[in-house]
Design a protein around this motif. Structure first.
Motif, PDB file in Angstrom:
ATOM      1  N   GLY A   9      27.669  -9.900 -15.186  1.00 36.66           N
ATOM      2  CA  GLY A   9      27.382  -9.140 -16.397  1.00 36.66           C
ATOM      3  C   GLY A   9      28.474  -9.189 -17.433  1.00 36.66           C
ATOM      4  N   SER A  10      29.154 -10.331 -17.540  1.00 33.98           N
ATOM      5  CA  SER A  10      30.136 -10.481 -18.613  1.00 33.98           C
ATOM      6  C   SER A  10      29.448 -11.140 -19.811  1.00 33.98           C
ATOM      7  CB  SER A  10      31.341 -11.282 -18.122  1.00 33.98           C
ATOM      8  OG  SER A  10      32.382 -11.261 -19.076  1.00 33.98           O
ATOM      9  N   PHE A  11      30.180 -11.888 -20.606  1.00 41.03           N
ATOM     10  CA  PHE A  11      29.650 -12.384 -21.870  1.00 41.03           C
ATOM     11  C   PHE A  11      28.439 -13.295 -21.673  1.00 41.03           C
ATOM     12  CE2 PHE A  11      33.944 -11.070 -22.823  1.00 41.03           C
ATOM     13  CZ  PHE A  11      33.783 -10.392 -24.026  1.00 41.03           C
ATOM     14  N   ALA A  12      28.493 -14.231 -20.723  1.00 41.26           N
ATOM     15  CA  ALA A  12      27.376 -15.143 -20.509  1.00 41.26           C
ATOM     16  C   ALA A  12      26.150 -14.406 -19.983  1.00 41.26           C
ATOM     17  CB  ALA A  12      27.782 -16.257 -19.541  1.00 41.26           C
ATOM     18  N   GLY A  13      26.355 -13.560 -18.984  1.00 41.18           N
ATOM     19  CA  GLY A  13      25.236 -12.862 -18.383  1.00 41.18           C
ATOM     20  C   GLY A  13      24.543 -11.911 -19.344  1.00 41.18           C
ATOM     21  N   LEU A  14      25.323 -11.164 -20.125  1.00 40.91           N
ATOM     22  CA  LEU A  14      24.724 -10.215 -21.066  1.00 40.91           C
ATOM     23  C   LEU A  14      24.044 -10.935 -22.223  1.00 40.91           C
ATOM     24  CD1 LEU A  14      27.372  -7.337 -21.179  1.00 40.91           C
ATOM     25  CD2 LEU A  14      25.342  -7.578 -19.727  1.00 40.91           C
ATOM     26  N   LEU A 103      16.506 -17.452 -11.615  1.00 36.75           N
ATOM     27  CA  LEU A 103      17.869 -16.957 -11.413  1.00 36.75           C
ATOM     28  C   LEU A 103      18.779 -17.534 -12.489  1.00 36.75           C
ATOM     29  CD1 LEU A 103      18.636 -17.372  -7.583  1.00 36.75           C
ATOM     30  CD2 LEU A 103      18.270 -15.227  -8.816  1.00 36.75           C
ATOM     31  N   ILE A 104      19.696 -16.711 -12.966  1.00 37.26           N
ATOM     32  CA  ILE A 104      20.780 -17.197 -13.823  1.00 37.26           C
ATOM     33  C   ILE A 104      22.089 -16.782 -13.168  1.00 37.26           C
ATOM     34  CG2 ILE A 104      21.931 -17.051 -16.053  1.00 37.26           C
ATOM     35  CD1 ILE A 104      19.242 -16.553 -17.350  1.00 37.26           C
ATOM     36  N   LEU A 105      22.900 -17.762 -12.817  1.00 40.39           N
ATOM     37  CA  LEU A 105      24.202 -17.503 -12.207  1.00 40.39           C
ATOM     38  C   LEU A 105      25.259 -17.495 -13.293  1.00 40.39           C
ATOM     39  CD1 LEU A 105      23.937 -19.835  -9.081  1.00 40.39           C
ATOM     40  CD2 LEU A 105      23.158 -17.467  -9.343  1.00 40.39           C
ATOM     41  N   ALA A 106      25.911 -16.359 -13.456  1.00 38.13           N
ATOM     42  CA  ALA A 106      26.931 -16.217 -14.500  1.00 38.13           C
ATOM     43  C   ALA A 106      28.098 -15.407 -13.957  1.00 38.13           C
ATOM     44  CB  ALA A 106      26.330 -15.546 -15.739  1.00 38.13           C
ATOM     45  N   ALA A 266      25.618 -20.372 -16.371  1.00 37.71           N
ATOM     46  CA  ALA A 266      26.260 -20.264 -17.678  1.00 37.71           C
ATOM     47  C   ALA A 266      27.634 -19.625 -17.529  1.00 37.71           C
ATOM     48  CB  ALA A 266      25.382 -19.431 -18.620  1.00 37.71           C
ATOM     49  N   GLY A 267      28.426 -19.741 -18.579  1.00 31.11           N
ATOM     50  CA  GLY A 267      29.767 -19.178 -18.577  1.00 31.11           C
ATOM     51  C   GLY A 267      30.748 -20.113 -17.896  1.00 31.11           C
ATOM     52  N   ASP A 268      31.903 -19.578 -17.512  1.00 32.98           N
ATOM     53  CA  ASP A 268      32.959 -20.399 -16.912  1.00 32.98           C
ATOM     54  C   ASP A 268      32.520 -21.052 -15.609  1.00 32.98           C
ATOM     55  OD1 ASP A 268      34.645 -19.775 -18.982  1.00 32.98           O
ATOM     56  OD2 ASP A 268      35.658 -18.151 -17.923  1.00 32.98           O
ATOM     57  N   LEU A 269      31.527 -20.496 -14.946  1.00 34.56           N
ATOM     58  CA  LEU A 269      31.027 -21.086 -13.707  1.00 34.56           C
ATOM     59  C   LEU A 269      30.461 -22.482 -13.930  1.00 34.56           C
ATOM     60  CD1 LEU A 269      30.249 -20.704 -10.678  1.00 34.56           C
ATOM     61  CD2 LEU A 269      28.061 -19.778 -11.488  1.00 34.56           C
ATOM     62  N   ALA A 270      30.012 -22.766 -15.164  1.00 32.33           N
ATOM     63  CA  ALA A 270      29.352 -24.051 -15.441  1.00 32.33           C
ATOM     64  C   ALA A 270      29.854 -24.672 -16.740  1.00 32.33           C
ATOM     65  CB  ALA A 270      27.842 -23.850 -15.501  1.00 32.33           C
ATOM     66  N   ASN A 271      31.105 -24.402 -17.079  1.00 34.85           N
ATOM     67  CA  ASN A 271      31.663 -24.907 -18.327  1.00 34.85           C
ATOM     68  C   ASN A 271      32.752 -25.936 -18.041  1.00 34.85           C
ATOM     69  OD1 ASN A 271      32.513 -25.334 -20.946  1.00 34.85           O
ATOM     70  ND2 ASN A 271      33.688 -23.430 -21.073  1.00 34.85           N
ATOM     71  N   PRO A 272      32.492 -27.226 -18.334  1.00 30.01           N
ATOM     72  CA  PRO A 272      33.497 -28.260 -18.058  1.00 30.01           C
ATOM     73  C   PRO A 272      34.593 -28.331 -19.106  1.00 30.01           C
ATOM     74  CG  PRO A 272      31.570 -29.255 -19.047  1.00 30.01           C
ATOM     75  CD  PRO A 272      31.246 -27.786 -18.862  1.00 30.01           C
ATOM     76  N   ILE A 273      34.439 -27.561 -20.175  1.00 32.32           N
ATOM     77  CA  ILE A 273      35.396 -27.622 -21.273  1.00 32.32           C
ATOM     78  C   ILE A 273      36.510 -26.617 -21.042  1.00 32.32           C
ATOM     79  CG2 ILE A 273      35.711 -27.353 -23.760  1.00 32.32           C
ATOM     80  CD1 ILE A 273      32.739 -28.005 -24.087  1.00 32.32           C
ATOM     81  N   THR A 274      37.749 -27.063 -21.151  1.00 28.34           N
ATOM     82  CA  THR A 274      38.875 -26.155 -21.092  1.00 28.34           C
ATOM     83  C   THR A 274      39.577 -26.182 -22.435  1.00 28.34           C
ATOM     84  OG1 THR A 274      40.265 -27.933 -20.208  1.00 28.34           O
ATOM     85  CG2 THR A 274      39.222 -26.467 -18.618  1.00 28.34           C
ATOM     86  N   PRO A 275      40.187 -25.094 -22.864  1.00 26.42           N
ATOM     87  CA  PRO A 275      40.325 -23.819 -22.169  1.00 26.42           C
ATOM     88  C   PRO A 275      39.051 -22.980 -22.228  1.00 26.42           C
ATOM     89  CG  PRO A 275      41.354 -23.704 -24.329  1.00 26.42           C
ATOM     90  CD  PRO A 275      40.906 -25.126 -24.154  1.00 26.42           C
TER      91      PRO A 275
END
Length: 298
Positions: A9-14, A103-106, A266-275
């Motif tokens: 429930g952070s930025f991606a989930g909300l 399901l959405i994993l965030a 979605a979110g950092d769990l599935a984001n290949p871009i850093t930072p």
């Protein structure tokens, strides 16, 4: 049965929940309240919310979601997941069993702090990972970068948009002669030796103590410790992953769908871009919500 269960429930989930709620889809969001950027005093680069505390932004987001009757927010951890498209089952840590079509994993990632005194205590203040998040506030000052591998050279190139005074800490890594020559050409000194302690001074300043006996003071220290997913539901589902220089992420396509039909990430769990980026997390969350909704159209 819900239309969608969102784990995280952070930025991606909300952001995903908002799109689904506005489409009048029945959604349950599970959240532990342990957002990755909870250590940061302010969040930067998010349009309309620049320089606001991240927890304040999230609290306002939850208040706004309350106007959508089909969204339910639960403070709970998802302990297990099973099933397939149109019939997923999630069991929470308080033994509640939930079912949903999608399901959405965030649930994000956890930064793995090195066993260096002062490092974890300084994380989010004197030690930060993202110049887009914190660089403007310390632009033109003396920056330090903890070398973590060949990808660190990209950070050196990037940082020079904010400062001309940068020191690299090798921290035991073998930096090749050609890379050292490139760093010298950029007027970027390399300090050898392993970091044994970080002494924090105020909001940003830190002194890096090395096993050589050297002590180097910087105005801000950038570091990129490895991270890992904050839960293992993707493993239980057998989802395809990608190994990045900083850790494992879940593989998704252009619609944010994973290797299992009906499961999105979605979110950092599935984001290949850093930072990491709150803006990207919110964008990818919204995309996951929209595409999950569209996948249920008849």
């Amino acid at each position: 049965m819900d239309d969608v269960i969102i784990v995280g429930g952070s930025f991606a989930g909300l952001a995903a929940a908002l799109q689904l709620g506005r489409a009048r889809r029945k959604v349950t969001v599970l959240d532990t309240g342990l957002q990755r950027n909870r250590f940061a005093g302010h969040s930067h680069g998010l349009l309309g919310h620049d320089h606001k505390p991240p927890l304040e932004i999230l609290a306002e987001a939850r208040r706004q979601l309350a106007r959508y009757p089909t969204i339910r927010l639960i403070k709970a951890r998802a302990e297990s997941v099973s099933g397939a498209i149109d019939d997923f089952r999630v069991v929470t840590d308080d033994n509640e069993s939930l079912r949903a079509r999608r399901l959405i994993l965030a649930y994000g990632v956890v930064d793995q702090m090195p066993d260096v005194p002062g490092f974890a205590e300084s994380w989010g203040t004197s030690i930060v990972p993202c110049p887009y998040c914190d660089g403007f506030e310390v632009a033109g000052q003396h920056w330090g970068l903890v070398w973590s591998g060949p990808h660190s050279m990209n950070q050196v190139r990037l940082f020079h948009d904010w400062t001309d005074k940068l020191t690299v800490f090798a921290d035991g890594h073998d930096i090749s002669p050609d890379v050292r020559a490139d760093l010298a050409r950029r007027d970027t000194p390399v300090v050898d030796g392993r970091i044994i302690e970080i002494a924090r001074h105020g909001d940003h300043n830190a002194t890096i103590n090395l096993d050589t006996g050297a002590k180097v003071a910087v105005d801000i220290l950038f570091a990129h410790p490895r991270n890992k997913p904050s839960a293992s539901l993707h493993e239980a589902l057998g989802l395809a992953t990608v190994d990045t220089p900083l850790g494992i992420i879940v593989k998704v396509d252009e619609r944010r769908e994973t290797s299992m039909p009906g499961v999105y990430a979605a979110g950092d769990l599935a984001n290949p871009i850093t930072p990491p980026s709150v803006t990207l997390a919110s964008s990818h969350g919204a995309m996951a919500g929209i595409y999950a909704q569209q996948s249920m159209l008849v």
